[in-house]
Structures are given as structure tokens and as C-alpha cells.
Motif scaffolding. Structure first.
Motif, PDB file in Angstrom:
ATOM      1  N   ALA A 148       0.821  -1.206   0.000  1.00  0.00           N
ATOM      2  CA  ALA A 148       0.000   0.000   0.000  1.00  0.00           C
ATOM      3  C   ALA A 148       0.860   1.263   0.000  1.00  0.00           C
ATOM      4  O   ALA A 148       0.495   2.275  -0.608  1.00  0.00           O
ATOM      5  N   LEU A 149       2.012   1.222   0.663  1.00  0.00           N
ATOM      6  CA  LEU A 149       2.922   2.364   0.656  1.00  0.00           C
ATOM      7  C   LEU A 149       3.451   2.624  -0.750  1.00  0.00           C
ATOM      8  O   LEU A 149       3.485   3.770  -1.218  1.00  0.00           O
ATOM      9  N   VAL A 150       3.849   1.575  -1.444  1.00  0.00           N
ATOM     10  CA  VAL A 150       4.398   1.713  -2.795  1.00  0.00           C
ATOM     11  C   VAL A 150       3.344   2.235  -3.759  1.00  0.00           C
ATOM     12  O   VAL A 150       3.605   3.127  -4.571  1.00  0.00           O
ATOM     13  N   GLN A 151       2.131   1.711  -3.650  1.00  0.00           N
ATOM     14  CA  GLN A 151       1.069   2.069  -4.587  1.00  0.00           C
ATOM     15  C   GLN A 151       0.237   3.261  -4.124  1.00  0.00           C
ATOM     16  O   GLN A 151      -0.713   3.648  -4.796  1.00  0.00           O
ATOM     17  N   GLN A 152       0.588   3.810  -2.968  1.00  0.00           N
ATOM     18  CA  GLN A 152      -0.105   4.997  -2.442  1.00  0.00           C
ATOM     19  C   GLN A 152      -1.618   4.778  -2.337  1.00  0.00           C
ATOM     20  O   GLN A 152      -2.424   5.645  -2.695  1.00  0.00           O
ATOM     21  N   THR A 202       3.073   9.316  10.997  1.00  0.00           N
ATOM     22  CA  THR A 202       3.796   9.592   9.746  1.00  0.00           C
ATOM     23  C   THR A 202       4.159   8.275   9.056  1.00  0.00           C
ATOM     24  O   THR A 202       5.313   7.832   9.137  1.00  0.00           O
ATOM     25  N   PRO A 203       3.209   7.647   8.407  1.00  0.00           N
ATOM     26  CA  PRO A 203       3.479   6.359   7.755  1.00  0.00           C
ATOM     27  C   PRO A 203       4.576   6.488   6.692  1.00  0.00           C
ATOM     28  O   PRO A 203       4.517   7.353   5.824  1.00  0.00           O
ATOM     29  N   SER A 204       5.580   5.638   6.802  1.00  0.00           N
ATOM     30  CA  SER A 204       6.672   5.633   5.836  1.00  0.00           C
ATOM     31  C   SER A 204       7.329   4.259   5.878  1.00  0.00           C
ATOM     32  O   SER A 204       7.111   3.479   6.810  1.00  0.00           O
ATOM     33  N   GLU A 205       8.133   3.980   4.864  1.00  0.00           N
ATOM     34  CA  GLU A 205       8.827   2.697   4.843  1.00  0.00           C
ATOM     35  C   GLU A 205       9.764   2.566   6.038  1.00  0.00           C
ATOM     36  O   GLU A 205       9.877   1.489   6.643  1.00  0.00           O
ATOM     37  N   MET A 206      10.423   3.648   6.424  1.00  0.00           N
ATOM     38  CA  MET A 206      11.343   3.605   7.555  1.00  0.00           C
ATOM     39  C   MET A 206      10.597   3.288   8.849  1.00  0.00           C
ATOM     40  O   MET A 206      11.040   2.443   9.643  1.00  0.00           O
ATOM     41  N   CYS A 207       9.468   3.948   9.080  1.00  0.00           N
ATOM     42  CA  CYS A 207       8.678   3.694  10.291  1.00  0.00           C
ATOM     43  C   CYS A 207       8.124   2.276  10.302  1.00  0.00           C
ATOM     44  O   CYS A 207       8.090   1.621  11.352  1.00  0.00           O
TER      45      CYS A 207
END
Length: 259
Positions: free
Chosen positions: A149-153, A211-216
Motif C-alpha cells: 500500500a505504501l508503494v502504490q499509495q 507519519t506512515p513511511s517505509e522507515m517507520c
């Protein structure tokens, strides 16, 4: 309980005149609240099995009244029965068990009520590893869904995936600590009190939500995954996900998030 004694005394006197009422409990974790809007009490009223079945059929399980004897006081709660208590003790979900955590017996005509409540609020050790297997499978599955979902927004899917990742990650920690799951509302509260957990767990959860992110995501995932050996290396988590997410209806069982 002393600051609410007048409220409970009035309610007890009223209920004792009802022949079907067998006991009155003040609920535990959220049994009482006092704020700007006034005082609110949360109670559990134990009625006869026959009365409970009639209420169940009619959908009359919620209790609510404004105490006429004390200004700005509202008493809410629900009806249960001895048979219901026995079923919870035997096979109740963790939220159903947690509802009796810290309950205070105001009055009771049931001599075994306290021992039954104690049995209900014991963590079900015989289910611990089986539940951990199921929670870990969900944890892995929702981590994969979060990444996608992060990659595809896909913001809606991402939000739902994060909430489920936090839910099942939290349930792993509670199970490891042999603490009952209270439901979504008190999950973070219980995690705060868990003695055995990753050191930065709560801050990692907060960061991912805000703050949703790949790092988090990776930070939280690895904190929980690497905290201990959760499952046997041979466990195929995808099979658990299929059984709990896609074929749950076949068993007519409760959702894995609510067991």
C-alpha cells in the motif's frame, strides 16, 4: 469505591426488589468515571438465566439510567446471567474475559461468583502458543500489505493495514506477557503496562500511525519480529491467514482479532 457508594447504594436498593436480579457488579477498568459532564458508573447486572434469555431474544441487554437521587450521575451497563458467566469461563474470548477484570461485587446471591470471576480473568495458558501462531501469521500478512500500500499509495488500504499490523503486533506482546486483550480501546494502555516488550515499541507504533513511511514500518516490524522466536520455523503463516481470513465463515467462529 467509596466516592461512588451513594450511587451504588441507591441502585442496589432498587435492584434488590427485582426477583430476577441475582447480583450487581461494578465493572473494573472503566467501572467509574468522573469528569466535567458528571459521574458515570458502568455496572454488570446478573439476572436469572430465564430473564437473560428473554432479554437476549428481545434485544434488551443494555442498562441505562440517570440516578434521581444524585445530581449529574449516569449509570450504564449490561445484563448477563449465571449461564453466561459459566460460558465465558469455559470458552470466552479475551475481551469477554477482560470485561470482568477488577470487577467489584456490590451484592450477590451467587455463592460461587467471586471464584467464577477469578477463573474468567485468568489468562488461558493452554491457548497461548496456538494464538501466538495465529497472531504472528496476521502480523506478517499485514506487514506485506502495508509495504504494498505504501508503494502504490493506496491510502485507505494503508490505513487499514497499519491498524491491523499494530493490533496483531500488540496481541503478540500481550500473549507473550500472558495478559488478556481488552479490545481496541484499551490496547495501548495494556501495552504500556506490559513488562516484556521491545524498548521503543510504543514510540515506534506512534510514529507509524502519525507519519506512515517505509522507515517507520520497518522499524516497528523488526522490533516485534526480532524480539523473540515467536513460532516454529516450519510454520507456514500463509495457511493460517487463509484459514482465519478467507475460511473463517466455515467454522462460524469469531474473528482472529477478537479471540
Amino acid at each position: 469505591m467509596s466516592i461512588f457508594s451513594e450511587h451504588l447504594s441507591h441502585l442496589s436498593e432498587q435492584l434488590r426488589h427485582e426477583s430476577s436480579v441475582l447480583a450487581l457488579l461494578l465493572a473494573g477498568e472503566e467501572g467509574s468515571y468522573s469528569g466535567a459532564a458528571g459521574t458515570e458508573l458502568n455496572v454488570i447486572i446478573v439476572v436469572s438465566d430465564e430473564e437473560f434469555e428473554a432479554r437476549l431474544q428481545d434485544g434488551r441487554l443494555h442498562y441505562k439510567m440517570t440516578d434521581p437521587a444524585v445530581e449529574d450521575t449516569q449509570i450504564t451497563g449490561r445484563y448477563i446471567s449465571p449461564r453466561y458467566l459459566q460460558k465465558v469461563a469455559r470458552a470466552g474470548s479475551e475481551p469477554a474475559r477482560f470485561a470482568f477484570m477488577g470487577a467489584v461485587i456490590v451484592f450477590s446471591d451467587l455463592p460461587e461468583l467471586r471464584s467464577l470471576i477469578n477463573e474468567i480473568t485468568e489468562y488461558p495458558l493452554h491457548l497461548k502458543q496456538a494464538n501466538i501462531n495465529r497472531f504472528y501469521a496476521q502480523f506478517e500478512a499485514w506487514y506485506q500489505e502495508c509495504k504494498r500500500a505504501l508503494v502504490q499509495q493506496e491510502h485507505y488500504v494503508l490505513h487499514q493495514s497499519i491498524m491491523n499490523l499494530l493490533l496483531f503486533g500488540g496481541r503478540l506482546i500481550l500473549a507473550h506477557n500472558e495478559m488478556l486483550y481488552p479490545g481496541q480501546k484499551l490496547l495501548v494502555h495494556m501495552l504500556e503496562h506490559a513488562q516484556r516488550k521491545p524498548e521503543q515499541l510504543l514510540s515506534a507504533m506512534q510514529s507509524l500511525m502519525v507519519t506512515p513511511s517505509e522507515m517507520c514500518l520497518e522499524r516497528l516490524y523488526r522490533q516485534i519480529r526480532d524480539y523473540r522466536n515467536w513460532v516454529n520455523e516450519e510454520l507456514n503463516w500463509t495457511d493460517y491467514v487463509i484459514m482465519d481470513n478467507e475460511m473463517q465463515w466455515l467454522r462460524q467462529s469469531v474473528s482472529v482479532g477478537d479471540i
